[in-house]
Design a protein around this motif. Structure first.
Motif, PDB file in Angstrom:
ATOM      1  N   LYS A  69       7.552   1.430   9.890  1.00 49.98           N
ATOM      2  CA  LYS A  69       7.019   2.778  10.055  1.00 49.98           C
ATOM      3  C   LYS A  69       6.717   3.354   8.667  1.00 49.98           C
ATOM      4  O   LYS A  69       7.636   3.574   7.877  1.00 49.98           O
ATOM      5  N   ALA A  70       5.424   3.565   8.388  1.00 46.72           N
ATOM      6  CA  ALA A  70       4.995   3.989   7.059  1.00 46.72           C
ATOM      7  C   ALA A  70       4.197   5.288   7.143  1.00 46.72           C
ATOM      8  O   ALA A  70       3.370   5.467   8.043  1.00 46.72           O
ATOM      9  N   LEU A  71       4.464   6.184   6.196  1.00 49.85           N
ATOM     10  CA  LEU A  71       3.673   7.401   6.040  1.00 49.85           C
ATOM     11  C   LEU A  71       2.769   7.247   4.820  1.00 49.85           C
ATOM     12  O   LEU A  71       3.196   6.712   3.784  1.00 49.85           O
ATOM     13  N   PHE A  72       1.539   7.736   4.925  1.00 50.89           N
ATOM     14  CA  PHE A  72       0.589   7.696   3.818  1.00 50.89           C
ATOM     15  C   PHE A  72       0.057   9.111   3.577  1.00 50.89           C
ATOM     16  O   PHE A  72      -0.471   9.749   4.501  1.00 50.89           O
ATOM     17  N   LEU A  73       0.220   9.591   2.352  1.00 48.05           N
ATOM     18  CA  LEU A  73      -0.334  10.887   1.985  1.00 48.05           C
ATOM     19  C   LEU A  73      -0.938  10.789   0.601  1.00 48.05           C
ATOM     20  O   LEU A  73      -0.702   9.814  -0.128  1.00 48.05           O
ATOM     21  N   ALA A  74      -1.742  11.765   0.227  1.00 47.34           N
ATOM     22  CA  ALA A  74      -2.494  11.654  -1.030  1.00 47.34           C
ATOM     23  C   ALA A  74      -2.738  13.028  -1.639  1.00 47.34           C
ATOM     24  O   ALA A  74      -2.672  14.056  -0.960  1.00 47.34           O
ATOM     25  N   ASP A  75      -3.010  13.019  -2.940  1.00 48.40           N
ATOM     26  CA  ASP A  75      -3.516  14.193  -3.665  1.00 48.40           C
ATOM     27  C   ASP A  75      -2.651  15.429  -3.475  1.00 48.40           C
ATOM     28  O   ASP A  75      -3.101  16.463  -2.981  1.00 48.40           O
ATOM     29  N   THR A  76      -1.391  15.322  -3.908  1.00 42.60           N
ATOM     30  CA  THR A  76      -0.503  16.485  -3.859  1.00 42.60           C
ATOM     31  C   THR A  76      -0.853  17.498  -4.956  1.00 42.60           C
ATOM     32  O   THR A  76      -0.644  18.696  -4.777  1.00 42.60           O
ATOM     33  N   HIS A  77      -1.342  17.034  -6.093  1.00 42.97           N
ATOM     34  CA  HIS A  77      -1.840  17.905  -7.170  1.00 42.97           C
ATOM     35  C   HIS A  77      -0.844  19.012  -7.519  1.00 42.97           C
ATOM     36  O   HIS A  77      -1.173  20.203  -7.466  1.00 42.97           O
ATOM     37  N   LEU A  78       0.366  18.629  -7.924  1.00 42.05           N
ATOM     38  CA  LEU A  78       1.324  19.626  -8.392  1.00 42.05           C
ATOM     39  C   LEU A  78       0.747  20.335  -9.610  1.00 42.05           C
ATOM     40  O   LEU A  78       0.368  19.693 -10.595  1.00 42.05           O
ATOM     41  N   ILE A 111       9.164   3.876   4.975  1.00 40.89           N
ATOM     42  CA  ILE A 111       8.580   3.916   3.636  1.00 40.89           C
ATOM     43  C   ILE A 111       7.472   4.977   3.601  1.00 40.89           C
ATOM     44  O   ILE A 111       6.802   5.221   4.619  1.00 40.89           O
ATOM     45  N   VAL A 112       7.311   5.614   2.449  1.00 46.13           N
ATOM     46  CA  VAL A 112       6.270   6.625   2.253  1.00 46.13           C
ATOM     47  C   VAL A 112       5.448   6.233   1.026  1.00 46.13           C
ATOM     48  O   VAL A 112       6.008   5.916  -0.032  1.00 46.13           O
ATOM     49  N   PHE A 113       4.126   6.245   1.171  1.00 47.34           N
ATOM     50  CA  PHE A 113       3.221   5.956   0.059  1.00 47.34           C
ATOM     51  C   PHE A 113       2.441   7.223  -0.291  1.00 47.34           C
ATOM     52  O   PHE A 113       1.879   7.873   0.595  1.00 47.34           O
ATOM     53  N   ILE A 114       2.393   7.553  -1.579  1.00 48.43           N
ATOM     54  CA  ILE A 114       1.550   8.641  -2.057  1.00 48.43           C
ATOM     55  C   ILE A 114       0.422   8.012  -2.870  1.00 48.43           C
ATOM     56  O   ILE A 114       0.668   7.323  -3.864  1.00 48.43           O
ATOM     57  N   LEU A 115      -0.817   8.257  -2.445  1.00 49.22           N
ATOM     58  CA  LEU A 115      -1.957   7.510  -2.977  1.00 49.22           C
ATOM     59  C   LEU A 115      -2.638   8.221  -4.150  1.00 49.22           C
ATOM     60  O   LEU A 115      -3.856   8.396  -4.174  1.00 49.22           O
ATOM     61  N   VAL A 153      -0.972   5.404  -8.772  1.00 48.50           N
ATOM     62  CA  VAL A 153      -1.523   6.250  -9.832  1.00 48.50           C
ATOM     63  C   VAL A 153      -2.921   6.738  -9.480  1.00 48.50           C
ATOM     64  O   VAL A 153      -3.695   6.048  -8.808  1.00 48.50           O
ATOM     65  N   GLY A 154      -3.233   7.966  -9.929  1.00 46.12           N
ATOM     66  CA  GLY A 154      -4.562   8.536  -9.731  1.00 46.12           C
ATOM     67  C   GLY A 154      -5.142   9.045 -11.043  1.00 46.12           C
ATOM     68  O   GLY A 154      -4.454   9.093 -12.067  1.00 46.12           O
ATOM     69  N   ASN A 155      -6.392   9.464 -11.020  1.00 46.98           N
ATOM     70  CA  ASN A 155      -7.059   9.881 -12.255  1.00 46.98           C
ATOM     71  C   ASN A 155      -6.463  11.158 -12.843  1.00 46.98           C
ATOM     72  O   ASN A 155      -6.476  11.354 -14.068  1.00 46.98           O
ATOM     73  N   HIS A 156      -5.911  12.045 -12.019  1.00 41.33           N
ATOM     74  CA  HIS A 156      -5.293  13.253 -12.562  1.00 41.33           C
ATOM     75  C   HIS A 156      -3.913  12.973 -13.143  1.00 41.33           C
ATOM     76  O   HIS A 156      -3.362  13.814 -13.862  1.00 41.33           O
ATOM     77  N   ASP A 157      -3.360  11.794 -12.854  1.00 40.32           N
ATOM     78  CA  ASP A 157      -2.050  11.422 -13.399  1.00 40.32           C
ATOM     79  C   ASP A 157      -2.167  10.835 -14.802  1.00 40.32           C
ATOM     80  O   ASP A 157      -1.287  11.052 -15.646  1.00 40.32           O
ATOM     81  N   ILE A 158      -3.251  10.095 -15.054  1.00 43.13           N
ATOM     82  CA  ILE A 158      -3.413   9.445 -16.367  1.00 43.13           C
ATOM     83  C   ILE A 158      -4.780   9.730 -16.983  1.00 43.13           C
ATOM     84  O   ILE A 158      -5.057   9.281 -18.099  1.00 43.13           O
ATOM     85  N   GLY A 159      -5.622  10.470 -16.276  1.00 47.29           N
ATOM     86  CA  GLY A 159      -6.962  10.751 -16.785  1.00 47.29           C
ATOM     87  C   GLY A 159      -7.997   9.791 -16.230  1.00 47.29           C
ATOM     88  O   GLY A 159      -7.670   8.686 -15.788  1.00 47.29           O
ATOM     89  N   PHE A 160      -9.258  10.252 -16.235  1.00 44.50           N
ATOM     90  CA  PHE A 160     -10.350   9.334 -15.925  1.00 44.50           C
ATOM     91  C   PHE A 160     -10.366   8.215 -16.976  1.00 44.50           C
ATOM     92  O   PHE A 160      -9.631   8.265 -17.971  1.00 44.50           O
ATOM     93  N   HIS A 161     -11.203   7.216 -16.749  1.00 43.41           N
ATOM     94  CA  HIS A 161     -11.215   6.060 -17.647  1.00 43.41           C
ATOM     95  C   HIS A 161     -11.357   6.451 -19.107  1.00 43.41           C
ATOM     96  O   HIS A 161     -10.671   5.911 -19.979  1.00 43.41           O
TER      97      HIS A 161
END
Length: 398
Positions: A69-78, A111-115, A153-161
């Motif tokens: 049983k897995a949860l998937f969520l994304a873009d929390t943007h704290l 398990i929970v995945f944050i994308l 990891v996402g682009n707001h976490d480490i920056g765009f390329h």
């Protein structure tokens, strides 16, 4: 005797006012408690895990009888210290914390995945601001020991390329134990985690290391999928993994022209759906997308980044689900995906969180009712009966 009677008359209005104030306080507290706490239980209680066949061969002769049983969520943007207003922070983080904690308590996922895009300002935050953001995240998304939390990891976490540096990548990896090409295997189900920001294809140091990890993992997975009597010599010394086609998890979606084919109440707004996507900014490049499909032959892809829902098919058979943002700052109707997964099958279902517009409507209705009660109590609001009686009296006098 007369004096005691007059004092009792004077204290009677005071008692009534105190009683009225207590009733008002109880009413306000009840509305607040429901809108800020109970509503999450009422809404998420209606969500149910999708059904999937549990019995499945794992490839080594054994049969898996359990469903992951897995949860998937994304873009929390704290929000960070630069762009985040304290009141906006307080409101959004309370909403996400209550939603997440309620979902854990009611649904009890394995398990929970944050994308990706956990933070809004990770791409430029100072070490002190980063530490504060991490502390707040760990408080909001705390979880019991049986439940595992995995962050991509996402682009707001480490920056765009063009903003990404080895320092920012290492900082993220240290906190979340993340590496591109990381394999998470639970109950015979393989999940491949990808640093999609590093799929630029220009040979940068971070990109090169990321692609090397992905190709090495691809080889291991492909060798594990081969039948024992057909395995090649180059696979003979390879550690065998569960023979299950992987599920690909990343922040950027694979290449698609736009959201024109996306539908549903949480898809992009109609005026935005036909806006062309930019490669390496809104979606991965066509080349990077083909590489990932060739390397892993995934049975399912889950991504974030667009803040809206979408479902597309790649190569005519591989579904990709874009998971909407989990933050009310980005959507009026956030949601997450519930997945029941076995080594050979999966079933997904969306769970919506409370609509913010409905919460505001409840507050407005309660405020209007409160105003009517206060005006009526202090006789500042003419009851309809007396108002009609006065109109009739004036008419007769004329």
């Amino acid at each position: 005797m007369l004096q005691s009677s007059s004092s009792a008359v004077r204290t009677l209005p005071l008692k009534r006012r105190i009683c009225f104030l207590m009733k008002l306080t109880c009413f306000i507290s009840s509305v607040f408690l429901f809108c800020e706490f109970l509503i999450y239980y009422v809404v998420i209680f209606q969500c149910r895990w999708p059904e999937v066949k549990a019995g499945a061969h794992t490839g080594n002769g054994e049969i898996s009888t359990s469903v992951l049983k897995a949860l998937f969520l994304a873009d929390t943007h704290l929000l960070g210290e630069i762009k985040g207003h304290w009141l906006d922070k307080l409101r959004r983080e309370w909403q996400m914390e209550r939603s997440f904690q309620t979902a854990l308590w009611l649904l009890q996922p394995d398990i929970v995945f944050i994308l990706g895009d956990v933070f809004d300002e990770g791409k430029w935050s100072s070490p002190q601001a980063w530490a504060d953001d991490v502390r707040r995240f760990q408080k909001m998304f705390r979880h019991p020991v049986p439940t595992e939390l995995v962050v991509v990891v996402g682009n707001h976490d480490i920056g765009f390329h063009y903003e990404m540096t080895a320092y920012k990548v290492k900082r993220f990896e240290k906190v979340f134990n993340f590496t591109s090409g990381k394999l998470v295997t639970r109950k015979g189900v393989n999940f491949v985690l990808v640093n999609s920001v590093a799929m630029e294809g220009d040979g940068c140091a971070v990109c090169g290391a990321s692609e090397a990890e992905l190709t090495a993992l691809s080889r291991r997975l492909n060798c594990s999928l081969q039948k024992q009597n057909h395995s090649s010599k180059r696979c003979s010394d390879m550690e065998k993994l569960p023979a299950s086609e992987p599920i690909l998890l990343q922040h950027y979606p694979l290449h698609r022209k736009s959201d024109a084919e996306c539908t549903g109440e949480d898809a992009a707004a109609p005026e935005e759906r036909n806006v062309p996507f930019r490669e390496k900014y809104d979606v991965l490049s066509r080349e990077a997308s083909q590489k990932l499909i060739w390397w892993f032959h995934p049975r399912l892809i889950l991504s974030g980044h667009t803040h809206s829902a979408c479902e597309v098919l790649h190569a005519g058979r591989i579904p990709e689900i874009s998971v909407p943002s989990f933050s009310w700052r980005n959507r009026n109707n956030p949601s997450f995906i519930m997945g029941s997964v076995t080594p050979t099958a999966f079933s997904l279902r969306k769970c919506f969180l409370p609509y913010e517009s409905r919460v505001f409507t409840l507050y407005c209705a309660a405020g209007a009712l409160l105003a009517i009660l206060v005006l009526a109590h202090f006789q500042l609001l003419t009851p309809p009966f007396y108002f009609a009686q006065r109109l009739i009296s004036k008419h007769k006098a004329v």
